[in-house]
Design a protein around this motif. Structure first.
Motif, mmCIF file in Angstrom:
data_model
loop_
_atom_site.group_PDB
_atom_site.id
_atom_site.type_symbol
_atom_site.label_atom_id
_atom_site.label_comp_id
_atom_site.label_asym_id
_atom_site.label_seq_id
_atom_site.Cartn_x
_atom_site.Cartn_y
_atom_site.Cartn_z
ATOM 1 N N UNK A 8 0.854 -1.116 -0.060
ATOM 2 C CA UNK A 8 -0.016 -0.132 -0.001
ATOM 3 C C UNK A 8 0.839 1.282 0.053
ATOM 4 N N UNK A 9 2.001 1.566 0.683
ATOM 5 C CA UNK A 9 2.882 2.141 0.639
ATOM 6 C C UNK A 9 3.364 2.768 -0.683
ATOM 7 N N UNK B 135 2.999 5.849 -3.301
ATOM 8 C CA UNK B 135 4.086 6.694 -3.734
ATOM 9 C C UNK B 135 4.046 6.866 -5.144
ATOM 10 N N UNK B 136 3.540 5.450 -5.691
ATOM 11 C CA UNK B 136 3.496 5.639 -7.413
ATOM 12 C C UNK B 136 2.375 6.659 -7.703
ATOM 13 N N UNK B 137 1.334 6.563 -7.084
ATOM 14 C CA UNK B 137 0.069 7.391 -7.294
ATOM 15 C C UNK B 137 0.564 8.953 -7.396
ATOM 16 N N UNK B 138 1.302 9.089 -6.425
ATOM 17 C CA UNK B 138 2.143 10.513 -6.296
ATOM 18 C C UNK B 138 2.957 10.953 -7.380
ATOM 19 N N UNK C 248 6.622 1.480 -10.364
ATOM 20 C CA UNK C 248 6.769 0.385 -9.747
ATOM 21 C C UNK C 248 6.054 -0.587 -11.013
ATOM 22 N N UNK C 249 6.444 -1.630 -11.222
ATOM 23 C CA UNK C 249 5.809 -2.775 -12.094
ATOM 24 C C UNK C 249 6.302 -4.296 -11.751
ATOM 25 N N UNK C 250 5.229 -5.069 -11.912
ATOM 26 C CA UNK C 250 5.474 -6.334 -11.328
ATOM 27 C C UNK C 250 6.697 -7.198 -11.905
ATOM 28 N N UNK D 299 11.453 1.987 -8.313
ATOM 29 C CA UNK D 299 12.474 2.663 -8.605
ATOM 30 C C UNK D 299 11.987 4.150 -8.126
ATOM 31 N N UNK D 300 12.858 4.984 -7.734
ATOM 32 C CA UNK D 300 12.658 6.545 -7.829
ATOM 33 C C UNK D 300 12.441 7.118 -8.818
ATOM 34 N N UNK D 301 11.447 7.961 -9.060
ATOM 35 C CA UNK D 301 11.150 8.214 -10.373
ATOM 36 C C UNK D 301 12.030 9.228 -10.963
ATOM 37 N N UNK D 302 12.430 8.920 -12.463
ATOM 38 C CA UNK D 302 13.563 9.856 -13.118
ATOM 39 C C UNK D 302 13.121 11.072 -13.396
#
Length: 505
Positions: free
Chosen positions: A65-66, A70-73, A78-80, A85-88
């Motif tokens: 959920x965390x 963070x991905x939504x923000x 993130x992918x299966x 990874x921290x966004x470039x």
């Protein structure tokens, strides 16, 4: 940051298991801070959700959920099967924190709108109100005498109404029930004949002054202002870009002749006729008519601040300026902060008929409205007769406290501070003997927990009056008597020090 094939180690990631804040929210906040601060740089691989859960002893559901949050923000991708990874995109888009400045480094101030920048240089510091009222602060009603049990029962009764009546937005101009109650009270007690539609509710008198200034004044417009005078209203008019013309106060009130000589084309005048703030003068009837005639000739408006006009202790109170205004030039401002309690932050304006439509338009476009719960309870308080009873009772209380001040002054302060009697208001003026400096006295008294304000603090330009403003409303008689004795000891010490200094010289 040390990198590992399984993702970054997160040794600084901490959370508090005893906190009421959910662990998932704590983890999300901590990771967000690490990313935005640069501790986790763009492109950095994060541990898998399984590893994150294991390393920090949380459920994998929490870890997932965390990462989803963070991905939504947009902070991570993130992918299966590929990991997180921290966004470039943060490489060029993350806000850069300002460098830490050295103690001796001078940083430029933030850029302000020109009107605000000009006004901020001319603001006068307002008086601080301590949490626990004590002698001789000004402008604070008697908290110890407020009918708390009655008020609490009325608040409880309000919240028992149907939700659809309680939870919506209040009308920006104020609840009609309160506007009707205010009009009824003013008609019966202040001699003001007005319709409820002329009454507008604001978040305190200060808010009303701001709105009136912004509505009626252009930058550079001339405003007559009492000198010395009320600091809060003065700052509001400065915010509107007004050109303030300070006018002296004599035994009849604001000096209208002086105003006509130096600024006959004024746009607005601000006055406190019932109890001039801070000198305590009641404006004479003759002076009121002079002011009204001057405003009519100039096409100007008058703000009447009747902040303590309800509290008159001898005979019949003088009429309000509004009640003798036949040409519709007076904008009447009242406040429940003085008649009930300060935390209400409820004020009201009685607009002249000519301004009613524009006030409605301004309210509908820019005001959010005061809390409906407070407005409704105050309206009920008035309609049930509790407000009039409270005013009558508080007149007796304040008269007793004023007498305690006068008695204490006569007993302890003779030859040092001449305290003037007053028939209205929350404070009076003490005239210092010539060998005392009012600023020095105020500083020395404050060291002994006695708060007095020098007259000069309220002045725009130097005034001839010298002395101290002594509030008597907030403290019971025994505290006032003790404070008068403490003030006397302070003055005696200062006089001895002066005599010793002269002998040494």
């Amino acid at each position: 940051m040390v990198k590992y094939p399984g993702g970054a180690l997160l040794p600084t990631l901490h959370f508090d298991r005893t906190s009421r804040t959910p662990i998932s929210a704590q983890l999300c906040s901590a990771l967000r801070e690490m990313i935005l601060s640069g501790e986790l740089p763009p492109g950095e691989r994060l541990p898998s959700s399984r590893t994150l859960a294991k390393d920090h002893a949380v459920s994998r559901t929490t870890a997932i959920s965390v990462y989803e949050q963070l991905a939504a923000e947009g902070l991570i991708r993130s992918s299966i099967g590929a990991g997180a990874y921290v966004a470039e995109t943060l490489r060029d888009g993350r806000p850069v924190a300002p460098p830490e400045s050295r103690p001796d480094e001078i940083r430029s101030p933030p850029r302000l709108a020109q009107l605000s920048a000009d006004a901020s240089e001319h603001y006068f510091p307002r008086l601080a109100h301590p949490e626990n009222p004590r002698p001789f602060i000004t402008g604070i009603p008697a908290f110890d005498e407020f009918p708390m049990a009655l008020w609490a029962s009325m608040v409880t009764r309000y919240w028992r109404q149907p939700r659809n009546l309680l939870l919506g937005y209040p009308p920006p101009e104020g609840l009609m029930e309160l506007r009707r109650a205010v009009a009824m009270h003013l008609r019966a007690n202040r001699g003001i004949t007005c319709e409820p539609e002329q009454v507008f509710i604001f978040n305190g008198a200060q808010d009303a002054f701001n709105r009136i200034g912004n509505t009626l004044l252009d930058p550079g417009d001339t405003v007559w202002i009492e000198n010395p005078g009320a600091i809060g209203a003065r700052n509001s008019l400065i915010s509107s870009g007004a050109k303030l013309v300070p006018l002296s106060i004599d035994e009849e009130g604001i000096n209208v002749a002086e105003g006509l000589e130096v600024a006959p084309d004024f746009r607005l005048a601000f006055v406190t006729p019932a109890h001039q703030h801070p000198l305590g003068v009641t404006m004479s009837l003759q002076r009121r008519f002079e002011l009204l005639r001057a405003a009519e000739r100039a096409g100007a408006w008058i703000i009447e601040d009747d902040y303590v006009g309800e509290f008159h202790y001898a005979g019949h109170p003088p009429p309000t300026l509004k009640s003798v205004d036949t040409s519709g030039r007076v904008i009447y401002v009242g406040s429940f902060s003085k008649t009930l309690f300060a935390a209400l932050r409820l004020g009201y304006v009685v607009a002249p008929p000519e301004l009613v439509d524009i006030f409605y338009r301004i309210a509908g476009a820019t005001l959010q409205g005061s809390a409906a719960s407070l407005q409704s309870v105050v309206a009920n308080f008035i309609e049930c007769g509790h407000f009039s009873s409270h005013i009558r009772r508080m007149r007796r209380v304040y008269a007793e406290r004023l007498q305690a001040l006068l008695d204490g002054a006569e007993k302890h302060l003779g030859g040092m501070l001449e305290v003037a009697p007053t028939e209205t208001g929350f404070h009076t003026v003490g005239r210092l003997a010539p060998d005392f400096d009012e600023l020095a006295v105020a500083r020395r008294a404050a060291e002994r927990n006695v708060l007095v304000s020098p007259i000069s603090r309220f002045a725009i330009t130097p005034v001839s009056q010298r002395g101290l403003i002594l509030g008597f409303s907030s403290a019971p008689p025994r505290m006032i008597a003790s404070a008068a004795e403490t003030l006397a000891l302070t003055l005696k010490e200062m006089r001895k020090e002066q005599a010793k200094g002269r002998l040494t010289a």
